[in-house]
Design a protein around this motif. Structure first.
Motif, PDB file in Angstrom:
ATOM      1  N   MET A 271       0.830  -1.202   0.000  1.00 45.94           N
ATOM      2  CA  MET A 271       0.000   0.000   0.000  1.00 45.94           C
ATOM      3  C   MET A 271       0.862   1.249   0.000  1.00 45.94           C
ATOM      4  SD  MET A 271      -1.475   0.361   3.892  1.00 45.94           S
ATOM      5  CE  MET A 271      -2.421   1.778   3.418  1.00 45.94           C
ATOM      6  N   ARG A 272       0.280   2.302  -0.494  1.00 48.94           N
ATOM      7  CA  ARG A 272       0.933   3.604  -0.537  1.00 48.94           C
ATOM      8  C   ARG A 272       0.154   4.536   0.383  1.00 48.94           C
ATOM      9  NH1 ARG A 272       5.422   5.621  -2.314  1.00 48.94           N
ATOM     10  NH2 ARG A 272       5.245   7.636  -3.290  1.00 48.94           N
ATOM     11  N   PHE A 273       0.866   5.158   1.322  1.00 50.71           N
ATOM     12  CA  PHE A 273       0.225   6.079   2.266  1.00 50.71           C
ATOM     13  C   PHE A 273       1.228   7.158   2.639  1.00 50.71           C
ATOM     14  CE2 PHE A 273      -0.778   7.434   6.626  1.00 50.71           C
ATOM     15  CZ  PHE A 273      -2.068   7.909   6.425  1.00 50.71           C
ATOM     16  N   ALA A 274       0.775   8.391   2.610  1.00 47.97           N
ATOM     17  CA  ALA A 274       1.593   9.544   3.004  1.00 47.97           C
ATOM     18  C   ALA A 274       2.931   9.574   2.256  1.00 47.97           C
ATOM     19  CB  ALA A 274       1.802   9.572   4.516  1.00 47.97           C
ATOM     20  N   GLY A 275       2.878   9.223   0.974  1.00 48.78           N
ATOM     21  CA  GLY A 275       4.071   9.310   0.140  1.00 48.78           C
ATOM     22  C   GLY A 275       5.045   8.157   0.276  1.00 48.78           C
ATOM     23  N   ARG A 276       4.684   7.139   1.046  1.00 48.44           N
ATOM     24  CA  ARG A 276       5.570   5.981   1.232  1.00 48.44           C
ATOM     25  C   ARG A 276       4.867   4.701   0.818  1.00 48.44           C
ATOM     26  NH1 ARG A 276       8.107   5.560   6.953  1.00 48.44           N
ATOM     27  NH2 ARG A 276       9.189   3.921   5.848  1.00 48.44           N
ATOM     28  N   THR A 277       5.650   3.726   0.390  1.00 49.21           N
ATOM     29  CA  THR A 277       5.121   2.406   0.075  1.00 49.21           C
ATOM     30  C   THR A 277       5.400   1.482   1.252  1.00 49.21           C
ATOM     31  OG1 THR A 277       5.443   2.721  -2.292  1.00 49.21           O
ATOM     32  CG2 THR A 277       5.247   0.447  -1.518  1.00 49.21           C
ATOM     33  N   TYR A 278       4.369   0.754   1.668  1.00 51.09           N
ATOM     34  CA  TYR A 278       4.477  -0.177   2.787  1.00 51.09           C
ATOM     35  C   TYR A 278       4.165  -1.586   2.295  1.00 51.09           C
ATOM     36  CZ  TYR A 278       4.272   4.001   5.694  1.00 51.09           C
ATOM     37  OH  TYR A 278       4.516   5.224   6.272  1.00 51.09           O
ATOM     38  N   ARG A 279       4.904  -2.556   2.785  1.00 51.65           N
ATOM     39  CA  ARG A 279       4.650  -3.969   2.524  1.00 51.65           C
ATOM     40  C   ARG A 279       4.358  -4.618   3.870  1.00 51.65           C
ATOM     41  NH1 ARG A 279       7.586  -1.991  -1.306  1.00 51.65           N
ATOM     42  NH2 ARG A 279       7.515  -2.791  -3.423  1.00 51.65           N
ATOM     43  N   ASN A 280       3.119  -5.058   4.025  1.00 47.65           N
ATOM     44  CA  ASN A 280       2.657  -5.562   5.319  1.00 47.65           C
ATOM     45  C   ASN A 280       2.145  -6.989   5.197  1.00 47.65           C
ATOM     46  OD1 ASN A 280       2.934  -2.915   6.539  1.00 47.65           O
ATOM     47  ND2 ASN A 280       1.107  -2.362   5.374  1.00 47.65           N
ATOM     48  N   GLY A 281       2.546  -7.821   6.128  1.00 47.00           N
ATOM     49  CA  GLY A 281       1.944  -9.138   6.270  1.00 47.00           C
ATOM     50  C   GLY A 281       0.922  -9.056   7.381  1.00 47.00           C
ATOM     51  N   GLY A 282      -0.107  -9.851   7.276  1.00 44.27           N
ATOM     52  CA  GLY A 282      -1.132  -9.824   8.315  1.00 44.27           C
ATOM     53  C   GLY A 282      -1.794 -11.163   8.490  1.00 44.27           C
ATOM     54  N   GLU A 283      -2.574 -11.252   9.566  1.00 48.75           N
ATOM     55  CA  GLU A 283      -3.354 -12.464   9.794  1.00 48.75           C
ATOM     56  C   GLU A 283      -4.652 -12.109  10.497  1.00 48.75           C
ATOM     57  OE1 GLU A 283      -1.826 -15.435  12.471  1.00 48.75           O
ATOM     58  OE2 GLU A 283      -1.074 -13.932  13.857  1.00 48.75           O
ATOM     59  N   VAL A 284      -5.684 -12.877  10.183  1.00 49.12           N
ATOM     60  CA  VAL A 284      -6.978 -12.724  10.825  1.00 49.12           C
ATOM     61  C   VAL A 284      -6.946 -13.554  12.105  1.00 49.12           C
ATOM     62  CG1 VAL A 284      -9.453 -13.177  10.610  1.00 49.12           C
ATOM     63  CG2 VAL A 284      -8.152 -12.293   8.652  1.00 49.12           C
TER      64      VAL A 284
END
Length: 144
Positions: A55-68
């Motif tokens: 995702m791109r937010f506030a001018g930065r690209t983030y790569r996030n792993g997640g779990e439910v």
């Protein structure tokens, strides 16, 4: 720490809204800045569903792993990140009748670096603005 809970009424049945918000594969359609979201397994979330998000937010690209981590089928689920940003949250769909519902998006983000911590007030404002816009996009998507 930044913690936000934003909600909005949507003029669509709760079952339709749930089908969209509980399927992470749909996120790029209504969450601005989400470039890719790869859930495993695909489809409606279940406890243990994992995600790979870019995702791109506030001018930065983030790569996030997640779990439910918790699911109340047809109503809510909770998640947490496993890599990338330090965050957790949830999504909730509440029926307000046959053709209306309320959608609530909850998120808690803990900035890790000093530069992000000093920007917390600005990041909080940007995140709140972004989530509210996402809820409006979701409402439009559901209505179309």
């Amino acid at each position: 720490m930044i913690e936000l809970r934003e909600d909005g009424e949507i003029a669509c049945p709760a079952t339709l809204v749930w089908a969209i918000v509980a399927d992470y594969g749909q996120d790029p359609r209504w969450r601005k800045g989400v470039k890719t979201m790869a859930p495993r397994p695909e489809g409606i979330v279940q406890v243990g569903t994992t995600t790979a998000e870019v995702m791109r937010f506030a001018g930065r690209t983030y790569r996030n792993g997640g779990e439910v981590i918790q699911v109340e089928l047809g109503r809510s689920f909770a998640w947490r990140t496993t890599s990338g940003i330090d965050a957790e949250g949830g999504r909730l769909v509440e029926s307000l009748g046959e053709e209306r519902c309320r959608f609530t998006f909850h998120v808690r983000v803990t900035p890790r670096v000093t530069s992000e911590k000093s920007l917390e007030p600005a990041l909080r404002w940007l995140l709140r603005w972004s989530i509210r816009a996402d809820i409006r996009r979701l409402a439009c998507l559901c209505a179309s």
